[in-house]
Design a protein around this motif. Sequence first.
Motif, PDB file in Angstrom:
ATOM      1  N   HIS A  82      22.754  30.534   8.829  1.00  0.00           N
ATOM      2  CA  HIS A  82      23.286  29.785   7.693  1.00  0.00           C
ATOM      3  C   HIS A  82      24.350  28.747   8.029  1.00  0.00           C
ATOM      4  O   HIS A  82      24.852  28.096   7.126  1.00  0.00           O
ATOM      5  CB  HIS A  82      23.871  30.757   6.663  1.00  0.00           C
ATOM      6  N   THR A  83      24.714  28.596   9.280  1.00  0.00           N
ATOM      7  CA  THR A  83      25.808  27.683   9.621  1.00  0.00           C
ATOM      8  C   THR A  83      25.292  26.543  10.493  1.00  0.00           C
ATOM      9  O   THR A  83      24.774  26.775  11.581  1.00  0.00           O
ATOM     10  CB  THR A  83      26.939  28.442  10.347  1.00  0.00           C
ATOM     11  N   PHE A  84      25.456  25.331   9.998  1.00  0.00           N
ATOM     12  CA  PHE A  84      25.066  24.121  10.720  1.00  0.00           C
ATOM     13  C   PHE A  84      26.312  23.257  10.815  1.00  0.00           C
ATOM     14  O   PHE A  84      26.911  22.897   9.799  1.00  0.00           O
ATOM     15  CB  PHE A  84      23.958  23.382   9.964  1.00  0.00           C
ATOM     16  N   VAL A  85      26.752  22.947  12.035  1.00  0.00           N
ATOM     17  CA  VAL A  85      27.945  22.129  12.223  1.00  0.00           C
ATOM     18  C   VAL A  85      27.564  20.825  12.901  1.00  0.00           C
ATOM     19  O   VAL A  85      26.601  20.758  13.662  1.00  0.00           O
ATOM     20  CB  VAL A  85      29.048  22.872  13.010  1.00  0.00           C
ATOM     21  N   ARG A  86      28.355  19.793  12.631  1.00  0.00           N
ATOM     22  CA  ARG A  86      28.069  18.457  13.136  1.00  0.00           C
ATOM     23  C   ARG A  86      29.228  17.978  14.003  1.00  0.00           C
ATOM     24  O   ARG A  86      30.179  17.382  13.502  1.00  0.00           O
ATOM     25  CB  ARG A  86      27.798  17.536  11.962  1.00  0.00           C
ATOM     26  N   PRO A  87      29.182  18.236  15.296  1.00  0.00           N
ATOM     27  CA  PRO A  87      30.304  17.884  16.167  1.00  0.00           C
ATOM     28  C   PRO A  87      30.586  16.387  16.222  1.00  0.00           C
ATOM     29  O   PRO A  87      31.737  15.986  16.396  1.00  0.00           O
ATOM     30  CB  PRO A  87      29.882  18.428  17.536  1.00  0.00           C
ATOM     31  N   PHE A  88      29.577  15.548  16.034  1.00  0.00           N
ATOM     32  CA  PHE A  88      29.779  14.098  16.083  1.00  0.00           C
ATOM     33  C   PHE A  88      30.718  13.656  14.961  1.00  0.00           C
ATOM     34  O   PHE A  88      31.572  12.791  15.157  1.00  0.00           O
ATOM     35  CB  PHE A  88      28.438  13.369  15.974  1.00  0.00           C
ATOM     36  N   VAL A  89      30.574  14.262  13.804  1.00  0.00           N
ATOM     37  CA  VAL A  89      31.428  13.938  12.659  1.00  0.00           C
ATOM     38  C   VAL A  89      32.880  14.284  12.984  1.00  0.00           C
ATOM     39  O   VAL A  89      33.804  13.528  12.655  1.00  0.00           O
ATOM     40  CB  VAL A  89      30.951  14.694  11.395  1.00  0.00           C
ATOM     41  N   HIS A  90      33.093  15.403  13.649  1.00  0.00           N
ATOM     42  CA  HIS A  90      34.460  15.842  13.931  1.00  0.00           C
ATOM     43  C   HIS A  90      35.118  15.012  15.027  1.00  0.00           C
ATOM     44  O   HIS A  90      36.331  14.774  14.973  1.00  0.00           O
ATOM     45  CB  HIS A  90      34.474  17.345  14.219  1.00  0.00           C
ATOM     46  N   SER A 102      41.863  17.220  14.281  1.00  0.00           N
ATOM     47  CA  SER A 102      41.570  17.436  15.700  1.00  0.00           C
ATOM     48  C   SER A 102      40.279  18.219  15.932  1.00  0.00           C
ATOM     49  O   SER A 102      39.913  19.097  15.151  1.00  0.00           O
ATOM     50  CB  SER A 102      42.728  18.159  16.391  1.00  0.00           C
ATOM     51  N   VAL A 103      39.619  17.889  17.024  1.00  0.00           N
ATOM     52  CA  VAL A 103      38.413  18.618  17.406  1.00  0.00           C
ATOM     53  C   VAL A 103      38.757  20.057  17.769  1.00  0.00           C
ATOM     54  O   VAL A 103      37.935  20.954  17.583  1.00  0.00           O
ATOM     55  CB  VAL A 103      37.655  17.921  18.562  1.00  0.00           C
ATOM     56  N   ASP A 104      39.968  20.281  18.253  1.00  0.00           N
ATOM     57  CA  ASP A 104      40.388  21.637  18.591  1.00  0.00           C
ATOM     58  C   ASP A 104      40.494  22.501  17.332  1.00  0.00           C
ATOM     59  O   ASP A 104      40.041  23.648  17.324  1.00  0.00           O
ATOM     60  CB  ASP A 104      41.728  21.608  19.337  1.00  0.00           C
ATOM     61  N   LEU A 108      38.211  25.800  16.664  1.00  0.00           N
ATOM     62  CA  LEU A 108      38.807  27.108  16.383  1.00  0.00           C
ATOM     63  C   LEU A 108      38.402  27.651  15.008  1.00  0.00           C
ATOM     64  O   LEU A 108      38.529  28.849  14.761  1.00  0.00           O
ATOM     65  CB  LEU A 108      40.334  27.031  16.502  1.00  0.00           C
ATOM     66  N   SER A 109      37.885  26.777  14.127  1.00  0.00           N
ATOM     67  CA  SER A 109      37.457  27.223  12.795  1.00  0.00           C
ATOM     68  C   SER A 109      36.047  27.798  12.790  1.00  0.00           C
ATOM     69  O   SER A 109      35.621  28.386  11.799  1.00  0.00           O
ATOM     70  CB  SER A 109      37.518  26.060  11.805  1.00  0.00           C
ATOM     71  N   VAL A 110      35.318  27.647  13.877  1.00  0.00           N
ATOM     72  CA  VAL A 110      33.915  28.075  13.912  1.00  0.00           C
ATOM     73  C   VAL A 110      33.758  29.573  13.618  1.00  0.00           C
ATOM     74  O   VAL A 110      32.883  29.946  12.825  1.00  0.00           O
ATOM     75  CB  VAL A 110      33.233  27.661  15.231  1.00  0.00           C
ATOM     76  N   PRO A 111      34.566  30.476  14.186  1.00  0.00           N
ATOM     77  CA  PRO A 111      34.374  31.896  13.856  1.00  0.00           C
ATOM     78  C   PRO A 111      34.486  32.184  12.356  1.00  0.00           C
ATOM     79  O   PRO A 111      33.714  32.983  11.815  1.00  0.00           O
ATOM     80  CB  PRO A 111      35.475  32.609  14.642  1.00  0.00           C
ATOM     81  N   ARG A 113      33.776  30.069   9.962  1.00  0.00           N
ATOM     82  CA  ARG A 113      32.571  29.509   9.352  1.00  0.00           C
ATOM     83  C   ARG A 113      31.399  30.480   9.496  1.00  0.00           C
ATOM     84  O   ARG A 113      30.568  30.596   8.602  1.00  0.00           O
ATOM     85  CB  ARG A 113      32.209  28.172   9.988  1.00  0.00           C
ATOM     86  N   LEU A 114      31.338  31.164  10.626  1.00  0.00           N
ATOM     87  CA  LEU A 114      30.254  32.114  10.855  1.00  0.00           C
ATOM     88  C   LEU A 114      30.360  33.337   9.955  1.00  0.00           C
ATOM     89  O   LEU A 114      29.352  33.960   9.626  1.00  0.00           O
ATOM     90  CB  LEU A 114      30.229  32.549  12.322  1.00  0.00           C
ATOM     91  N   LYS A 115      31.573  33.689   9.539  1.00  0.00           N
ATOM     92  CA  LYS A 115      31.766  34.847   8.667  1.00  0.00           C
ATOM     93  C   LYS A 115      31.401  34.553   7.221  1.00  0.00           C
ATOM     94  O   LYS A 115      31.129  35.468   6.456  1.00  0.00           O
ATOM     95  CB  LYS A 115      33.233  35.301   8.704  1.00  0.00           C
ATOM     96  N   GLN A 116      31.418  33.282   6.843  1.00  0.00           N
ATOM     97  CA  GLN A 116      31.142  32.917   5.464  1.00  0.00           C
ATOM     98  C   GLN A 116      29.684  33.164   5.131  1.00  0.00           C
ATOM     99  O   GLN A 116      28.786  32.831   5.916  1.00  0.00           O
ATOM    100  CB  GLN A 116      31.482  31.449   5.209  1.00  0.00           C
ATOM    101  N   GLN A 117      29.466  33.726   3.988  1.00  0.00           N
ATOM    102  CA  GLN A 117      28.107  33.947   3.508  1.00  0.00           C
ATOM    103  C   GLN A 117      27.655  32.696   2.765  1.00  0.00           C
ATOM    104  O   GLN A 117      28.461  32.010   2.141  1.00  0.00           O
ATOM    105  CB  GLN A 117      28.051  35.149   2.565  1.00  0.00           C
ATOM    106  N   PRO A 118      26.380  32.396   2.814  1.00  0.00           N
ATOM    107  CA  PRO A 118      25.904  31.227   2.072  1.00  0.00           C
ATOM    108  C   PRO A 118      26.081  31.444   0.576  1.00  0.00           C
ATOM    109  O   PRO A 118      26.068  32.585   0.092  1.00  0.00           O
ATOM    110  CB  PRO A 118      24.425  31.138   2.450  1.00  0.00           C
ATOM    111  N   ALA A 119      26.255  30.362  -0.135  1.00  0.00           N
ATOM    112  CA  ALA A 119      26.379  30.451  -1.592  1.00  0.00           C
ATOM    113  C   ALA A 119      25.083  30.999  -2.164  1.00  0.00           C
ATOM    114  O   ALA A 119      23.996  30.666  -1.680  1.00  0.00           O
ATOM    115  CB  ALA A 119      26.668  29.085  -2.178  1.00  0.00           C
ATOM    116  N   PRO A 120      25.187  31.873  -3.157  1.00  0.00           N
ATOM    117  CA  PRO A 120      23.946  32.396  -3.748  1.00  0.00           C
ATOM    118  C   PRO A 120      23.146  31.265  -4.381  1.00  0.00           C
ATOM    119  O   PRO A 120      23.710  30.320  -4.917  1.00  0.00           O
ATOM    120  CB  PRO A 120      24.438  33.390  -4.802  1.00  0.00           C
ATOM    121  N   ARG A 121      21.856  31.382  -4.261  1.00  0.00           N
ATOM    122  CA  ARG A 121      20.968  30.369  -4.841  1.00  0.00           C
ATOM    123  C   ARG A 121      20.989  30.492  -6.353  1.00  0.00           C
ATOM    124  O   ARG A 121      20.999  31.585  -6.905  1.00  0.00           O
ATOM    125  CB  ARG A 121      19.557  30.558  -4.323  1.00  0.00           C
TER     126      ARG A 121
END
Length: 139
Positions: A82-90, A102-104, A108-111, A113-121
């Motif tokens: 469920h997690t798609f990140v765009r490093p070019f944007v950052h 900062s890219v740093d 550091l926010s990636v973990p 982001r991985l814990k977040q559940q997708p919004a219910p449909r």
Amino acid sequence: MEELRTAAEAVRQQLNVPAFDAVAVRALMDFIEQQRHGIEPAAREGVVNALGCFLGECIIRTYGGRWETNESGLVGVQLGAHTFVRPFVHVDRQLTHGLAESVDGFYLSVPDRLKQQPAPRKTWIPVPLPPAFRRPHAT
């Protein structure tokens, strides 16, 4: 996506860092800060692409994931289901706004982001329509 890994490796060598890890991302952050005001507008897209490849590869090697093109045609890193990140944007954000974006900090926010559940449909809620808006039944 081998070309993305090749570009990331070229940046790793240029930054003179031994791995694609947190230390490397801090070196990338410092490099962007040192160079951001001197990048010519014509070179900016190439810089964003190269540095974004490096940041994406650091994310992949630290947190897992893979390079993907999403349904909108954007290239980024797919992490889990469920997690798609765009490093070019950052990379672009730090080039534009400095350390406030900062890219740093992103890395550091990636973990989290991985814990977040997708919004219910959303589900459709049947609402009775006035007779004028109803479709006629097939006969």
